[in-house]
Design an enzyme around this catalytic site. Structure first.
Site, short mmCIF file in Angstrom:
data_model
loop_
_atom_site.label_atom_id
_atom_site.label_comp_id
_atom_site.label_asym_id
_atom_site.label_seq_id
_atom_site.Cartn_x
_atom_site.Cartn_y
_atom_site.Cartn_z
N GLY A 512 2.20 -3.91 -13.95
CA GLY A 512 3.03 -3.72 -12.77
C GLY A 512 3.60 -5.02 -12.28
N VAL A 519 1.00 -7.87 -12.13
CA VAL A 519 -0.34 -7.30 -12.27
C VAL A 519 -0.63 -7.07 -13.75
CG1 VAL A 519 -1.88 -5.46 -11.55
CG2 VAL A 519 0.05 -6.09 -10.10
N LYS A 533 -4.12 -9.40 -10.42
CA LYS A 533 -2.82 -9.73 -9.86
C LYS A 533 -2.71 -11.22 -9.61
CE LYS A 533 0.30 -8.26 -6.26
NZ LYS A 533 0.52 -7.21 -5.29
N ASP A 625 4.03 -2.78 4.07
CA ASP A 625 4.82 -2.45 2.89
C ASP A 625 4.32 -1.15 2.28
OD1 ASP A 625 6.87 -2.73 1.13
OD2 ASP A 625 5.91 -4.27 -0.10
#
Ligand code: NAG
Ligand code: NAG
Ligand code: NAG
Ligand code: NAG
Ligand code: NAG
Ligand code: NAG
Ligand code: NAG
Ligand code: NAG
Ligand code: NAG
Ligand code: NAG
Ligand code: NAG
Length: 790
Positions: A512, A519, A533, A625
């Site tokens: 990701g 990630v 991450k 977020d």
């Protein structure tokens, strides 16, 4: 007269400067002379008479530097003296005596010494009665009131007793002490009932992390904010380190908190014993339920009950009905996620709800049951209650209360606490009135401050008392740190960079790319699969990063992604998360495998996770977020919110929040406040959550709308919202026409009522006016209430 005013105004000044260093042999302090104050050598503490009410004074030690001169210790908290002719005298016999109005003795140290003695106030806050040969006859550290100071030894003889209320310093009902089994506890001991509530009485001592085997019964905390007790309780202040002035105080609300003094003279909480702020006992009276909402606690009566005395909530509620003994004349109504602690008739496991109700019906004294389902469906633990005391309601409490009521009464079967979903009026432009007791936050400035606080999240405030305690600073930490690991209770670890490099095979498999960094998939030596991450653009120093990480590491909830560890080495800043098999909600949003049932569960789970961040962490952790990319799904499609607590690491919420061009990272999910330069509160997350719900239901993304409606120049999300609002009005709750809103690609059978709930909740969440949006806790309530209906 003039002189009087001069003195009145000059008092704070005098507190600092007209100091006495000690009280000598044969002299006395008078309540009438405001300069009669003993000040510690470094002037941190002062001792003298202090007003506690109308013509009521106590002899106290207080913090000179705190804005409200917070008292640390009081000689006569339960017996204040008059404002005239009261004195504290160092008698020649060696006794220190507090006289009320020159007439009666209300307090004394009960000491005798033949030669001169003196009363000193040390820099530690300890008030000492010493002989000329430095023998200590008496010290205030041996008789604490509600506060423990650094280096003050807490022993088996001592008890911290809370104040009665915020303004009344006399002894209240909550206390902190070593129990006979060597464990430190918090006890509520009211006029009629008494019970310990911390550690959680539902846990055996061992599970609460305490030991009963060390009978030395001592505890203390040091200047750096590390507390340690012989029952194995230990914790660190969130601002661990030598510097801030600290105190450990049992509050009038029954919570035990560690406070640190900031530069402005205000106290910030750096640790607290109880995170679930309604779970102290005795908060609300009999038949009453404590609800924590809008950062406030309230007592509410269950339906069918009325407040005894609206001016004194501790009196509780009375039933408006009479119960008869005949089982046929009773039924039950349900309040979910609610507990009444104690007063069980008995306790049986593995019963169905109906069997549990039957046990209650058989006994005349049974007023309700608490039912906790566990294990296989339909089986649970049954607690018939003879009294309804210590009631509290929290979305994270799994039990359900069923209150016994007359069968012919006016109550319906399920008529829960007075928090209702508002009706939607069919004018998309009109503001919908909320039929809800909604209290506006009083000070917007305070909110703004709060925001900055959130930004400086590593700082003073906090804390969810989650699991395990955090060792913040390698060098100062008094505990074991081996092989570069920081070991904490729940397995939160510090990794070396090379370890992670190996685990991720040189950072090869990307799973990701988020705002904060890339990630990678990794496999730890113990074969755990993790997501690793690498944070980008984090320029903090190590200490600052550790402070922030420590907060993330302590957050623990089934709907929040678990952080297993981190790495900070040179420029590298890496977080290690649990790996989620099903990827993100975004990837699966249009997938048929996510049927409507699962979507509803995902909606609830996500809301629970966010509610935990907001409310139970005292609203100090905003996500900022929320979007489908940040909602991960495990093998069973349980949602877990990811990417929280990084607000400062990435300058996201908070610092620079006014720089609109920077924070519009995730268009489509952002609340209007961002654009309008309004204070950012937890309601920004509620807004984004609402958009996510709409996307889940409609299968349309807010971006899709953007493409179609470019010329409108409106915010994209606004258009998805506007469209749904319009559709809801034209369908007018007609289930047949709901089809037009919901995602046509998903072919599972949908439950029209649940869909409507989802849409209505979503539309409330995306209100333009942030104060009209519900809190995440309220969202959970609204969704849960309908989970099992119909
Ligand atoms: C504090 O509370 C106690 C107990 O209710 C009461 O007797 C006392 O008068 C109160 N003191 C003040 C200053 O209000
Ligand atoms: C008593 O303590 C003071 C301050 O610590 C010190 O200066 C003094 O010498 C001591 N006196 C005796 C007799 O020990
Ligand atoms: C305590 O019990 C007495 C007698 O039953 C009752 O009058 C009083 O209201 C109770 N007090 C509280 C706080 O429940
Ligand atoms: C009991 O606790 C005290 C204080 O934490 C500690 O010094 C002592 O070693 C402990 N005793 C045992 C037998 O563990
Ligand atoms: C309950 O019983 C009391 C005394 O028997 C009676 O005065 C009262 O009216 C009854 N209340 C209701 C709601 O029936
Ligand atoms: C619990 O109490 C009820 C009513 O007194 C009784 O019927 C039931 O058998 C009891 N259960 C146990 C396990 O003792
Ligand atoms: C609450 O219930 C859920 C589902 O029934 C369960 O997974 C969870 O572990 C429970 N939580 C607690 C704190 O018992
Ligand atoms: C409740 O209502 C039913 C039917 O209206 C009636 O037969 C019954 O006697 C009532 N029970 C009581 C306790 O009033
Ligand atoms: C790991 O990757 C870095 C950069 O991509 C590269 O410089 C390095 O040689 C690689 N190391 C190994 C052992 O493959
Ligand atoms: C959900 O997304 C993940 C990651 O792309 C994918 O592996 C998985 O198959 C998807 N699930 C379904 C049911 O489509
Ligand atoms: C605001 O954002 C712009 C563009 O990204 C950037 O150039 C500027 O430095 C930012 N201002 C502040 C105060 O961070």
């Amino acid at each position: 007269m003039f002189l009087f005013f001069l003195f009145a105004f000059a008092k704070p000044f005098l507190l600092v400067h007209a100091r006495l260093e000690y009280l000598s042999y044969g002299s006395s302090l008078s309540v009438e002379r405001s300069s009669d104050i003993i000040v510690s050598p470094d002037s941190t503490f002062s001792a003298g008479f202090r007003s506690v009410g109308d013509n009521a004074y106590c002899f106290a030690v207080w913090f000179t530097k705190s804005v409200d001169f917070t008292p640390v210790w009081m000689a006569n908290r339960d017996q204040p003296v008059n404002g005239r002719r009261s004195t504290l005298s160092m008698e020649k016999s060696g006794n220190l005596v507090l006289m009320d109005a020159g007439r009666s003795m209300v307090w004394n140290t009960d000491t005798t010494w033949a030669s001169p003695v003196q009363l000193w106030l040390l820099n530690t806050g300890n008030l000492l009665l010493q002989t000329s040969t430095n023998i200590t006859l008496w010290q205030s550290f041996h008789f604490p009131t509600d506060t423990l100071l650094p280096q003050q030894l807490f022993t088996r003889e001592m008890k911290l007793i809370a104040s009665r209320s915020q303004s009344n310093y006399s002894s209240g009902f909550y206390s902190f002490f070593f129990d006979n089994d060597n464990v430190m506890r918090l006890l509520y001991s009211g006029p009629n009932i008494s019970s310990t509530y911390w550690p959680d009485p539902g846990l055996v001592t061992w599970d609460a992390g305490r030991s009963t085997y060390n009978s030395s019964r001592i505890a203390a905390f040091d200047l750096s904010g590390y507390f340690q007790s012989s029952d194995d309780l230990s914790f660190f202040a969130s601002d661990f380190g030598v510097g801030p002035i600290r105190r450990l105080t049992i509050g009038y609300d029954g919570n035990l908190r560690l406070y640190s003094l900031d530069q402005k003279g205000d106290w910030g909480i750096s640790w607290q014993a109880i995170a679930e702020l309604c779970s102290m006992h005795g908060l609300c009276g009999p038949n009453s339920i404590c609800v924590y909402e809008q950062s406030q606690r309230r007592c509410t009566c269950p339906p069918g009950f009325m407040l005894k005395d609206p001016t004194d909530l501790s009196q509780g509620c009375w039933p408006t009905f009479n119960l008869s003994c005949d089982p046929l004349d009773s039924k039950f109504f349900t309040i979910s996620n609610t507990e009444f602690y104690g007063y069980d008739l008995n306790f049986t496991i593995s019963l169905s709800l109906q069997q549990c109700m039957n046990i209650c019906l058989e006994s005349c004294s049974c007023k309700a049951i608490l039912y906790r389902s566990d294990g296989p469906k339909g089986i649970g633990q049954c607690y018939p209650k003879t009294q309804l005391l210590n009631g509290f309601h929290s979305p994270s409490f799994n039990g359900t209360v069923h209150i016994r009521v007359p069968i012919n009464g006016t109550l319906s079967d399920k008529d829960p606490l007075p928090l209702e979903i508002s009706a939607l009026r069919c004018d998309p432009n009109a503001h919908v009135e909320l039929d809800r007791t909604y209290e506006q936050k009083q000070e917007n400035n305070a909110l703004k401050d709060l925001l900055w606080f959130v930004a400086i999240i590593g700082g003073v405030e906090l804390i969810c008392v989650c699991m395990g305690w955090w060792y913040m600073n390698k060098n100062n930490s008094p505990s074991v740190i081996e092989n570069g690991y920081m070991v904490v209770g729940n397995g939160f670890k510090r990794f070396g960079y090379h370890e992670l490099k190996k685990a991720t095979q040189n950072f090869s498999e990307v799973i990701g790319r988020g705002g904060g960094g890339v990630v990678y998939k990794g496999v730890l030596p113990d074969e755990r699969v993790v997501a690793v991450k690498r944070l980008e653009g984090v320029n903090q120093g190590e200490a600052e990063f550790l402070a922030e990480i420590s907060i993330i590491g302590r957050i623990n909830h089934m709907n929040l992604i678990q952080v297993c560890g981190f790495c900070v080495e040179g420029r590298h800043r890496i977080l290690v998360y649990e790996y989620m098999e099903r990827g993100t909600l975004a990837e699966n949003l249009s997938s048929n495998a996510l049927d409507w049932e699962k979507r509803f569960e995902i909606a609830i789970g996500t809301a629970k996770g966010l509610a935990y961040l907001h409310e139970e962490c005292l609203e100090w952790v905003l996500h900022c977020d929320v979007k489908p990319e940040n909602i991960l799904l495990d093998a069973n499609y349980n949602p877990k919110v990811a990417d929280f607590g990084l607000s400062k690491l990435r300058d996201r919420c908070g610092i620079n929040y006014l720089n609109v061009s920077r924070i519009r990272g995730t268009r489509g999910y952002m609340a209007p406040e961002w654009i309008l330069n309004q204070p950012i509160t937890s309601k920004v997350d509620v807004y984004s959550y609402g958009i996510v719900l709409l996307e889940m239901v409609t299968g349309r993304s807010s971006f899709e709308f953007h493409a179609n409606n470019e010329r409108d120049g409106m915010e994209e999300s606004q258009n998805l919202v506007t469209w749904v609002r319009k559709m809801m009005c034209t369908t007018n709750g007609n289930p047949g026409r709901m089809k037009e809103i919901i995602n046509p690609k998903i072919d599972s059978i949908y439950d029209a009522i649940k869909m409507e709930i989802l849409i209505r909740v979503a539309l409330q969440c995306v209100k333009e006016d942030k104060d009209a949006r519900p809190t995440m806790t309220q969202v959970v309530e609204m969704l849960l209430r309908h989970e099992f209906d119909y």
